[in-house]
Motif scaffolding. Structure first.
Motif, PDB file in Angstrom:
ATOM      1  N   THR A  83       0.839  -1.203   0.000  1.00 52.53           N
ATOM      2  CA  THR A  83       0.000   0.000   0.000  1.00 52.53           C
ATOM      3  C   THR A  83       0.876   1.256   0.000  1.00 52.53           C
ATOM      4  O   THR A  83       0.624   2.217  -0.731  1.00 52.53           O
ATOM      5  CB  THR A  83      -0.928   0.001   1.235  1.00 52.53           C
ATOM      6  N   ARG A  85       2.399   1.724  -3.366  1.00 52.73           N
ATOM      7  CA  ARG A  85       1.422   2.074  -4.402  1.00 52.73           C
ATOM      8  C   ARG A  85       0.763   3.426  -4.122  1.00 52.73           C
ATOM      9  O   ARG A  85      -0.118   3.855  -4.872  1.00 52.73           O
ATOM     10  CB  ARG A  85       0.330   0.995  -4.469  1.00 52.73           C
ATOM     11  N   SER A  86       1.188   4.097  -3.063  1.00 44.69           N
ATOM     12  CA  SER A  86       0.531   5.350  -2.694  1.00 44.69           C
ATOM     13  C   SER A  86       0.873   6.466  -3.689  1.00 44.69           C
ATOM     14  O   SER A  86       1.847   6.382  -4.441  1.00 44.69           O
ATOM     15  CB  SER A  86       0.943   5.758  -1.278  1.00 44.69           C
ATOM     16  N   GLU A  87       0.059   7.502  -3.649  1.00 47.96           N
ATOM     17  CA  GLU A  87       0.229   8.649  -4.546  1.00 47.96           C
ATOM     18  C   GLU A  87       1.621   9.268  -4.437  1.00 47.96           C
ATOM     19  O   GLU A  87       2.158   9.808  -5.398  1.00 47.96           O
ATOM     20  CB  GLU A  87      -0.825   9.722  -4.216  1.00 47.96           C
ATOM     21  N   ARG A  88       2.179   9.179  -3.240  1.00 50.06           N
ATOM     22  CA  ARG A  88       3.494   9.755  -2.977  1.00 50.06           C
ATOM     23  C   ARG A  88       4.535   9.382  -4.044  1.00 50.06           C
ATOM     24  O   ARG A  88       5.385  10.188  -4.389  1.00 50.06           O
ATOM     25  CB  ARG A  88       3.945   9.229  -1.608  1.00 50.06           C
ATOM     26  N   THR A 115       3.786   8.189  -7.138  1.00 50.10           N
ATOM     27  CA  THR A 115       3.217   8.307  -8.495  1.00 50.10           C
ATOM     28  C   THR A 115       3.501   7.059  -9.340  1.00 50.10           C
ATOM     29  O   THR A 115       3.927   7.159 -10.486  1.00 50.10           O
ATOM     30  CB  THR A 115       3.758   9.568  -9.237  1.00 50.10           C
ATOM     31  N   ARG A 116       3.288   5.902  -8.725  1.00 49.77           N
ATOM     32  CA  ARG A 116       3.488   4.610  -9.408  1.00 49.77           C
ATOM     33  C   ARG A 116       4.889   4.491 -10.027  1.00 49.77           C
ATOM     34  O   ARG A 116       5.076   3.811 -11.027  1.00 49.77           O
ATOM     35  CB  ARG A 116       2.399   4.393 -10.455  1.00 49.77           C
ATOM     36  N   ASP A 123       6.843   6.439 -11.786  1.00 52.39           N
ATOM     37  CA  ASP A 123       6.912   6.759 -13.209  1.00 52.39           C
ATOM     38  C   ASP A 123       8.030   7.749 -13.546  1.00 52.39           C
ATOM     39  O   ASP A 123       8.074   8.300 -14.632  1.00 52.39           O
ATOM     40  CB  ASP A 123       5.554   7.292 -13.694  1.00 52.39           C
ATOM     41  N   SER A 140      10.629   9.909  -8.429  1.00 51.98           N
ATOM     42  CA  SER A 140       9.862   9.085  -7.487  1.00 51.98           C
ATOM     43  C   SER A 140      10.763   8.013  -6.872  1.00 51.98           C
ATOM     44  O   SER A 140      10.616   7.675  -5.690  1.00 51.98           O
ATOM     45  CB  SER A 140       8.634   8.476  -8.169  1.00 51.98           C
ATOM     46  N   TRP A 149      11.614   7.699  -2.865  1.00 49.43           N
ATOM     47  CA  TRP A 149      11.528   6.403  -2.173  1.00 49.43           C
ATOM     48  C   TRP A 149      12.827   6.109  -1.402  1.00 49.43           C
ATOM     49  O   TRP A 149      12.786   5.742  -0.224  1.00 49.43           O
ATOM     50  CB  TRP A 149      11.255   5.320  -3.225  1.00 49.43           C
TER      51      TRP A 149
END
Lengths: 214, 214
Positions: free
Chosen positions: A80, A83-86, A88-89, A91, A95, A99
């Motif tokens: 979860t 996969r959170s908006e934080r 952005t998948r 991309d 990002s 992480w």
């Protein structure tokens, strides 16, 4: 593991029953994360969760059933989060950096290790029949990165030469290995170096080629 | 950990005593590697090594003393292996590839994990006071790679932009994390991908630049 922990709850549980089960699980996960599976016993858990022995036995009749539920709980949390908006998948390189920064700043990384990986390492050689659940959780975690890298390639942010599967395994392995080394050294440096290097490598496939200092 | 396991043997041991101690250690290391620390008990060890309870107690009065000796034994083995002629002190990309090929073909990688890393993961959260020994062993392992990468840089095989410390942590983390994932999945693919990607990354610093397909 597509099933959430909730989905595995026996259908007959009432709302109150589900809440009790969730409370036990939360405390079990916290105890196991800080003390390890072997050092966590029923008495500590009963005291922490404020439940009786018969309640504990009702929801989790065996240690295996409890550990299995904790694995699902931790897997669900880590997936979860990823996969959170934080993120952005995943991309973009940014990002991935976000992480890495999160785990480098997260003091539990070098104190208790990875919530899922440290559990896996501790029990993989025991008789507990939980390997399949762990393997599935790691596959789904890898897929989060792989899907993101594939998206970056489709969007033209990574060259066609980038191999999403290989890079996803590099990112996840650098995280798992770096966390173990950091935990052992009680120093974040191994994890920081491993994650930055893994992302540096993804960056060598960036389009247009990264030109600033590497 | 500069001291070999032998150096830690009490001076009063006779040749025969040292041989007995070494035999116990070898069997303890094998049992712990395949079954884990927690599932290994004195009775199994006595039977495997063909010794009495009082003999075991004489050489290793506590489980902690035994586990500590096993850590030293495994660390010594992994360091000796990495420092062997086979890898020419990691002075080339070929030696790194030779190293990766070894672990990818080594079936224990995905059955029992890393002989040192799996032990570390299993006990890092226990009360056994062995963290410092583990941390030192991993540092020395990292140094084998770092020294090799520094040598490659001095020899002009890697560009001055290469950071030997960062790359060494990437290699070691990819190995540790990839092995855990392989062990969990019972499939070598995670380790193979992680190691190949880590070496691909070292290769991006190769001088002259690698021109064949990446």
């Amino acid at each position: 593991m597509e099933a959430t922990p909730e989905a595995r709850v026996p259908q007959k549980l009432t709302g109150k029953g589900q809440a009790t089960r969730a409370r036990i699980l939360e405390h079990a996960a916290a105890l196991i994360y800080t003390r390890g599976v072997h050092a966590t016993n029923n008495e500590q858990l009963r005291r922490a969760a404020g439940i009786s022995g018969s309640q504990l036995n009702h929801y989790f009749p065996t240690k295996e059933s409890l550990v299995l539920a904790v694995i699902e709980w931790q897997a669900e949390r880590v997936l979860t989060f990823h996969r959170s908006e934080r993120f952005t998948r995943f991309d973009s390189l940014d990002s991935l950096r976000e992480w890495a920064d999160y785990y480098i700043a997260y003091e539990h990384s070098y104190r208790e290790g990875c919530s899922l990986g440290s559990l896996a390492s501790e029990i993989i050689k025991t008789d507990l029949d939980v390997r399949t659940e762990l393997a599935t959780a790691f596959e789904q975690w890898r897929d989060v990165f792989r899907d993101g890298l594939e998206r970056m390639r489709r969007l033209g942010r990574l060259s066609a030469e980038a191999d999403p599967t290989r890079l996803a395994y590099l990112l996840l392995s650098a995280h798992q290995g770096g966390t173990l080394l950091a935990q052992t050294a009680r120093d974040i440096a191994p994890l920081e170096n491993a994650l930055r290097a893994a992302i540096d490598h993804v960056r060598t496939f960036a389009v247009p080629p990264a030109t600033e200092g590497r």
